[in-house]
Structure formats: C-alpha cells, structure tokens
Design a protein around this motif. Structure first.
Motif, PDB file in Angstrom:
ATOM      1  N   MET A 132       4.235  -2.465   1.804  1.00  0.00           N
ATOM      2  CA  MET A 132       3.546  -2.131   0.548  1.00  0.00           C
ATOM      3  C   MET A 132       3.111  -3.397  -0.178  1.00  0.00           C
ATOM      4  N   PHE A 133       4.063  -4.340  -0.236  1.00  0.00           N
ATOM      5  CA  PHE A 133       3.821  -5.589  -0.950  1.00  0.00           C
ATOM      6  C   PHE A 133       2.633  -6.338  -0.322  1.00  0.00           C
ATOM      7  N   ASN A 134       2.666  -6.459   1.015  1.00  0.00           N
ATOM      8  CA  ASN A 134       1.590  -7.178   1.707  1.00  0.00           C
ATOM      9  C   ASN A 134       0.266  -6.432   1.634  1.00  0.00           C
ATOM     10  N   ARG A 135       0.336  -5.122   1.749  1.00  0.00           N
ATOM     11  CA  ARG A 135      -0.877  -4.297   1.743  1.00  0.00           C
ATOM     12  C   ARG A 135      -1.615  -4.463   0.402  1.00  0.00           C
ATOM     13  N   HIS A 136      -0.817  -4.555  -0.685  1.00  0.00           N
ATOM     14  CA  HIS A 136      -1.403  -4.730  -2.001  1.00  0.00           C
ATOM     15  C   HIS A 136      -2.227  -6.033  -2.054  1.00  0.00           C
ATOM     16  N   PHE A 137      -1.664  -7.099  -1.537  1.00  0.00           N
ATOM     17  CA  PHE A 137      -2.367  -8.393  -1.538  1.00  0.00           C
ATOM     18  C   PHE A 137      -3.607  -8.323  -0.648  1.00  0.00           C
ATOM     19  N   PHE A 138      -3.423  -7.684   0.506  1.00  0.00           N
ATOM     20  CA  PHE A 138      -4.510  -7.563   1.481  1.00  0.00           C
ATOM     21  C   PHE A 138      -5.698  -6.844   0.837  1.00  0.00           C
ATOM     22  N   ASN A 139      -5.397  -5.673   0.221  1.00  0.00           N
ATOM     23  CA  ASN A 139      -6.463  -4.874  -0.404  1.00  0.00           C
ATOM     24  C   ASN A 139      -7.165  -5.656  -1.502  1.00  0.00           C
ATOM     25  N   GLN A 140      -6.360  -6.294  -2.354  1.00  0.00           N
ATOM     26  CA  GLN A 140      -6.943  -7.038  -3.483  1.00  0.00           C
ATOM     27  C   GLN A 140      -7.890  -8.127  -2.990  1.00  0.00           C
TER      28      GLN A 140
END
Ligand code: HEM
Length: 539
Positions: A132-140
């Motif tokens: 979740m944490f990484n996905r948030h950065f990826f999306n942003q």
C-alpha cells in the motif's frame, strides 16, 4: 515382525521405500483434495512441469489447449502449487473486487529472497502494508499532470530522434527505389520504448536506439558511454525473468543448464541494482544541490525522492506514516516500472501495426481521424489535446489489447479462506485469470474474433464488468495505464501521420513467443516510406 521387515534394507531399498511413500502420499493428497477440478494429471515434485515444458516458449498455447480440453475452470500444478485457472468473467467478482487485498504470487521465501524482492516494490510484494505504502508513491509519481506533460514531450523528442535514424537508413530516395526500405518494427520499438521508459522513470538517457542504429549503419551516432551500459543492463532480466516462475527451485538449483541461466539472471539483477543505486544516489545529490525555489525534473525517480520531504508541495510533518521512501524501496519501484513498461508497450505497438495492416478499413478510418486532427501537418509535435481527441486511435489500441493481449494471464493468491467461482477455497490458493479467453468470449463480445475497433466508438459503450482486463482489475489495477495509453495512442498517430507502413509478408502469421508474464513479438518486418497524404506534397 514389522522391524524384521526392515532388517535387510540397504540404502537403495530405503530410498525406494521413501520415494514410494512420498508418491503414495502425494497421490493420496491429490485424490482427496478439496473441490477437485479437471486438469492435466500432475506428477510428484514437478506437478505439470512436463506438460508445460512441451509448450516452453509459447505458454499461451498451453493455457489455450487446457481451456479447450477442461473448460471455464480447471486446475494445474505450477511449481507444485495447485493453481486454479479462471476463464469466465462471472468468476472474478470476488477476486478482482477493490475491497480485497489479494497478493499476486504465493508467499515463497526462496523466490522473494532469490530475487531480492521481499517486502519491496509492488508485484512481488506480499506484505500488504508495504505494498500500500509503495503503491501510493508509485501512483503519485506516475499519474500526476506534470508527468503526463513530460511523457508527451519526451514522446515527441524521442520520435524525432527515431526519425533521424530512419531517414538515414531507410527513407532516402535511392533506398526506397531499391526496395531496401525494410525494417524490423518490433526491434526498433523495443529500443524506442526502452529509451522513453528509462528517461521518464529515471531522468537518464539510455540511448538504446542510438546503439541499435550503430549496429546497422556505417555512420555512427554519438552518446555517452555510461548510458549504453544502462540500456544493456536493463534488457536481459526482463526477457528471461520467467525461469523463476516456471522452473521449480529444485531444478533451478541443481540442473546445470537451469542453474547457469538462473545465476546469470541474478548476476544481471545485481548489476541493475548497482546501476540504479548509483542513479538514485546521484539524483539525491543533485536535488540537495538545487535551491528550494528552483524547479526539479519531472521524472518518476525525482518525484519518489522528494515525496514527503520539504521539497514536496503537499508536505505535512506527521512522522512515520508520512515518511519518505528509502533507496532500496525506490530501487524496487523503479526496477518494477522499467520491467513492466518497456516490453509491454513495445510489443503492443507491433501488434497494433500488424492489425492495422491487416484491416484496410480500419487504417482508412485511422488516417481520416489523423488528417482531421493534424490537418496535413506532419511535423508539429503531438499535444495533450491531440491525445484526448484521437478517439478512434484509442479504440484501435483497446481492440488490439482485447483480441491479442500482451499480458494474457493475471494472478491472485489468497491468504484467507474465500469464496470464488462458487467454491470455498482454503487460504494459500493460487488463481490464474486467463484474460485472453475472457476477452474473446461471445457472451460479452459480439463476434469476438472480429477485429472491430468500432465497438469502442458506440456512445457510452462500457465493456461488461471484468470482461476487458487490459490493465487487470481490483486494487492491483496497473498503475502504468495512463502512461501506456499516452505512448500507444501518440506513437500510433505519429507513425501513421507521416509514414506508409506495410507488412513485408501479409500472409505470415505474427511471430510471437509467450511466457506467463508476456506475449512478445519476435520480429515484424515492415516496408516504410513517407506517406503522401495530399497529392503534390513535399517530403
Ligand atoms: C501496454 C502496457 C501495459 C499493459 C498491457 C499492462 C498490464 C498490466 C496488467 C494486466 C497488470 C496486472 C494487474 C492486476 O493484477 O490486476 C499490471 C500490473 C502492473 N503494471 Fe502494468 N501494464 C502496462 C504498462 C505498465 C507501465 C507503463 C507501468 C509503469 C510505468 C506498469 C506498471 C505496473 C505495475 C507496477 C504493476 C503491478 C501493480 C501491483 O501489483 O500493484 N505497467 N500491468
């Protein structure tokens, strides 16, 4: 009496006894399994590996054959893990729901440790919180308007570079007259997408096209030496990665051919890690050396470094929950983005060109749309507005993705018991969704085998839920979808705006190879020449 039986046992008898016991236990478990489904008969230790081996190089065929033989839901044994294959969209409601947080691969310490991906990145990350944490950065980083603008700008710049190579090699009048204007489209676009992906994600140039040009031309293109190493390092693991998914660990670790292949990939991955570490370190330094009011580059790496730091416009100091990414996390995300992007976009472009060439009516409509948008101007850069206006071009991209998907399988692994396809499954079940079969099902698609982009042009058309899986579904939906559509639509328009592209052999089927992750175009020879849109135009 029982002990008496074992008194005369030698070492071979013991081995034989243990083997027979194991085989008996294996088949006892097999014949008493929960929810038995049809499927190819498995073998101890290797599961269906012998049957899969028959299709190595074309795994898609294995899944097609199984679908024809066993129907909409069947089971196979990959690396000795029972895998349920789903070929009907009605089975996907639970498993592709946005509320579930299934993983993509089984919890497999050897795999994640071997590939160094434990608790990092997205696809192979089995730790939900960390994902979740990484996905948030990826999306942003990848879905921002700034990134979209950068993607379109770089698409134009790199297409100009590509054209400069093509004009020297294929577009001179005498070359066209001698019919030597033939190029391998799939190779060129593999290098193009390598270049654009690495530029957009890391801010660095890989000069893959320049390197390829130099192998074909006496005249040489100039580029910095370290850039070449970057492109070469990234190329190998992407193509050969699948050995870790189809070859069981026992074989990978002990049979010399597989062992050498796996070790060579691990060595290459190590080189990739070192290259990426150096890039991340130097970018951190560049950012530190840039004053706060000066703008920074718009690539994914820069966004991931500055997120949740004083450089971030939305920064709020809240402690660990809003911490920034470590170098190792950034590296895993970068590696994943590069692996996912270049090959998928590059191969899809070849499929697009193949389908356009085989469907003259579609080509005619595409050219009409292009001409109405660009009004005969073959030089001006493509813009964001053009991208949004190219709706028929977008329909072609989607139709190719439907009929001939570059990612034909999607996986899900449940770590809690769950209901799927009207069965109750225990925790630890692996599912494979065969998106190619689902996208070509006649319950959801009228004349599914017909290449018909017009189906996407009907006002308010939306495919039935889970019947079109170009970018997957649920919370694991592909984060690179916007970038992919920008690249695919813009490049199709840029190519057909200016060039006539004909297949050298119209009768040959498209040459592909497939592994569980990707269908790859082996070669697509095309004849290319400037397109005379208006009689008397200068080129
Ligand atoms: C034609 C281009 C592409 C296609 C067809 C494609 C397709 C897919 C599919 C089918 C999935 C699996 C989704 C699921 O499990 O539900 C996926 C996942 C993923 N894709 Fe893409 N993709 C493309 C381009 C890209 C690009 C350009 C990037 C990044 C720059 C990217 C990054 C990823 C990542 C990181 C995941 C894993 C997401 C997760 O597990 O959370 N893809 N893609």
């Amino acid at each position: 009496m029982i002990f008496g039986l074992f008194e005369n046992f030698g070492i071979y008898d013991c081995v034989l006894f243990l083997t027979l016991t194991y085989v008996a236990y294996y088949y006892y478990k097999y014949f008493t399994r929960e929810n038995p489904l049809p499927g190819p008969f498995p073998f101890p230790l290797v599961g269906n590996f012998p049957q899969i081996l028959w299709f190595i190089g074309n795994i898609e065929m294995f899944f097609n054959c199984c679908y024809k033989k066993y129907g909409d839901i069947y089971e196979i044994y990959t690396i000795n893990i029972r895998t349920i294959v789903l070929c009907q969209r009605k089975y996907l409601d639970n498993i592709l729901s946005k509320n579930t947080h299934e993983m993509k691969i089984p919890k497999c310490k050897i795999l994640t440790k071997e590939l160094g991906s434990e608790g990092k990145g997205l696809t192979l990350n089995n730790d939900y919180k960390s994902w979740m944490f990484n996905r948030h950065f990826f999306n942003q980083a990848i879905l921002s308007p700034k990134f979209t603008n950068e993607a379109i700008e770089q698409t134009n710049k790199l297409f100009n570079e590509l054209e400069s190579y093509w004009s020297k090699l294929f577009l001179k009048e005498e070359i066209i007259k001698e019919n030597k204007n033939i190029l391998n489209f799939s190779e060129w676009f593999q290098y193009y997408t390598n270049d654009i992906t690495i530029k957009l994600l890391s801010g660095k140039r890989s000069y893959s096209m320049a390197t390829y040009f130099n192998t074909l031309s006496d005249e040489k293109a100039d580029y910095p030496e370290d850039a070449v190493k970057l492109s070469q390092t990234f190329h190998k693991p992407i193509t050969e990665y699948s050995i870790f998914f189809v070859v069981p660990p026992f074989i990978r670790h002990n049979i010399p051919f597989f062992k050498n292949k796996a070790n060579s990939i691990l060595q290459t991955l190590d080189n990739v890690n070192q290259t990426l570490d150096a890039i991340i370190k130097s970018r951190r330094q560049e950012i530190e050396d840039t004053s706060l009011n000066e703008p920074l580059q718009n690539d994914m790496l820069t966004s991931m470094i500055i997120k949740n730091t004083l450089r971030d416009n939305n920064y709020i100091e809240t402690g660990e929950a809003m911490r920034s990414l470590t170098d190792a996390e950034i590296r895993a995300n970068m590696q994943e983005a590069i692996n996912s992007a270049a090959l998928k976009i590059g191969n899809m472009l070849s499929f697009i060109v193949y389908y356009i060439a085989h469907n003259p009516d579609v080509k005619k409509k595409l050219l009409e749309e292009i001409d109405s948008i660009f009004q005969g101007d073959k030089i001006r850069p493509i813009t964001k507005d053009d991208f949004y206006s190219l709706s028929y071009c977008e329909a072609i991209v989607k139709e190719v993705a439907r009929i001939f998907p570059v990612t034909h399988l999607i996986t899900r692994y449940i770590d809690n018991p769950s209901e799927t396809a009207e069965y109750h499954w225990p925790a630890g079940t692996l599912f494979v969704i065969n998106s190619k079969v689902i996208q070509n099902n006649d319950d959801d698609w009228e004349e599914p085998n017909k290449f018909n982009p017009d189906r996407w042009m009907v006002e308010n058309f939306e495919p039935n839920k889970n019947s079109f899986l170009m970018f997957g579904g649920g919370s694991r939906f592909c984060p690179g979808r916007k970038l992919s559509m920008i690249e695919l639509v813009c490049l199709t328009a840029l190519i057909f705006r200016k060039y006539e592209v004909d297949l050298v052999d119209m009768n040959a089927p498209i040459k592909v190879t497939s592994d569980p992750g990707l269908v790859r175009c082996l070669s697509l020879l095309v004849e290319i020449r400037p397109r005379n849109c208006y009689v008397g135009a200068d080129y």
